[in-house]
Motif scaffolding. Structure first.
Motif, PDB file in Angstrom:
ATOM      1  N   GLU A 233       0.409  -1.182  -0.422  1.00 40.25           N
ATOM      2  CA  GLU A 233       0.301   0.056   0.108  1.00 40.25           C
ATOM      3  C   GLU A 233       0.883   1.030   0.246  1.00 40.25           C
ATOM      4  OE1 GLU A 233      -2.979  -0.128  -0.189  1.00 40.25           O
ATOM      5  OE2 GLU A 233      -3.222  -1.647  -0.536  1.00 40.25           O
TER       6      GLU A 233
ATOM      7  N   LYS B 150       3.918   0.939  -1.651  1.00 45.57           N
ATOM      8  CA  LYS B 150       4.092   1.318  -2.613  1.00 45.57           C
ATOM      9  C   LYS B 150       3.535   2.374  -3.794  1.00 45.57           C
ATOM     10  CE  LYS B 150       6.970   0.635  -5.913  1.00 45.57           C
ATOM     11  NZ  LYS B 150       8.295   1.651  -6.104  1.00 45.57           N
ATOM     12  N   LYS B 151       1.786   1.843  -3.162  1.00 43.99           N
ATOM     13  CA  LYS B 151       1.079   2.177  -4.370  1.00 43.99           C
ATOM     14  C   LYS B 151       0.525   4.395  -4.110  1.00 43.99           C
ATOM     15  CE  LYS B 151      -1.952  -1.279  -4.528  1.00 43.99           C
ATOM     16  NZ  LYS B 151      -3.154  -2.550  -4.124  1.00 43.99           N
TER      17      LYS B 151
ATOM     18  N   GLU C 130       3.606   6.258  -5.644  1.00 40.98           N
ATOM     19  CA  GLU C 130       2.944   6.129  -7.826  1.00 40.98           C
ATOM     20  C   GLU C 130       1.990   7.160  -7.706  1.00 40.98           C
ATOM     21  OE1 GLU C 130       2.076   2.162  -8.692  1.00 40.98           O
ATOM     22  OE2 GLU C 130       4.453   1.653  -8.144  1.00 40.98           O
ATOM     23  N   ASN C 131       1.143   6.520  -6.702  1.00 38.78           N
ATOM     24  CA  ASN C 131       0.135   7.602  -6.994  1.00 38.78           C
ATOM     25  C   ASN C 131      -0.104   8.835  -6.553  1.00 38.78           C
ATOM     26  OD1 ASN C 131      -1.944   6.007  -7.540  1.00 38.78           O
ATOM     27  ND2 ASN C 131      -2.355   5.397  -6.036  1.00 38.78           N
TER      28      ASN C 131
ATOM     29  N   GLU D 221      -6.896   8.703  -4.716  1.00 31.06           N
ATOM     30  CA  GLU D 221      -6.582   6.986  -4.619  1.00 31.06           C
ATOM     31  C   GLU D 221      -4.971   6.881  -3.816  1.00 31.06           C
ATOM     32  OE1 GLU D 221      -7.564   4.615  -5.462  1.00 31.06           O
ATOM     33  OE2 GLU D 221      -9.648   5.278  -5.913  1.00 31.06           O
TER      34      GLU D 221
ATOM     35  N   ALA E 103      -4.640   4.300  -0.205  1.00 28.01           N
ATOM     36  CA  ALA E 103      -3.367   3.195  -0.007  1.00 28.01           C
ATOM     37  C   ALA E 103      -3.514   3.817   1.490  1.00 28.01           C
ATOM     38  CB  ALA E 103      -2.878   3.947  -1.496  1.00 28.01           C
TER      39      ALA E 103
END
Length: 124
Positions: free
Chosen positions: A72, A74-75, A78-79, A99, A103
């Motif tokens: 999560e 890492k998400k 990225e977002n 998002e 996350a």
């Protein structure tokens, strides 16, 4: 000459196969795989002490939650990167920011669960 070479290779392979079969059929040999000995030991421990099984499960659950937290996180990264990218459409950046927030909340929840399981394992 070529046919004799094939026969020699065949004989060598046959001998190796026979040696392997004889080695595996030895009943006096202890279990070769570590997995078998671990499962036998863990079953014996859980039969003697059922709390040992719960302690192991708490440690496993803590590890799983830690992995989920990492995924999560890492998400989120990225977002957040996508949300701050000026090349993206504004609607995509807003969605990415939303998002990333979701996350981040999930990562915090998994972190709390991991700590809870870790404390249960340590206190048991």
């Amino acid at each position: 000459m070529d046919s004799s070479k094939d026969n020699v290779e065949h004989d060598i392979q046959g001998k190796a196969l026979d040696a392997k079969i004889d080695k595996d059929d030895d009943p006096a040999k202890p279990p070769s795989s570590q997995k078998d000995s671990i499962s036998i030991t863990s079953k014996a421990e859980s039969a003697k002490n059922p709390d040992a099984c719960k302690e192991q499960m708490d440690a496993i659950k803590a590890g799983i939650e830690k992995v989920k937290e990492t995924v999560e996180t890492k998400k989120v990264e990225e977002n957040v990167e996508k949300a701050h990218d000026p090349r993206q459409k504004p609607s995509d950046r807003v969605d990415a920011a939303f998002e990333a927030g979701k996350a981040a909340i999930k990562a915090d929840e998994h972190g709390c669960k991991a700590e809870c399981h870790k404390e249960k394992h340590a206190s048991s």
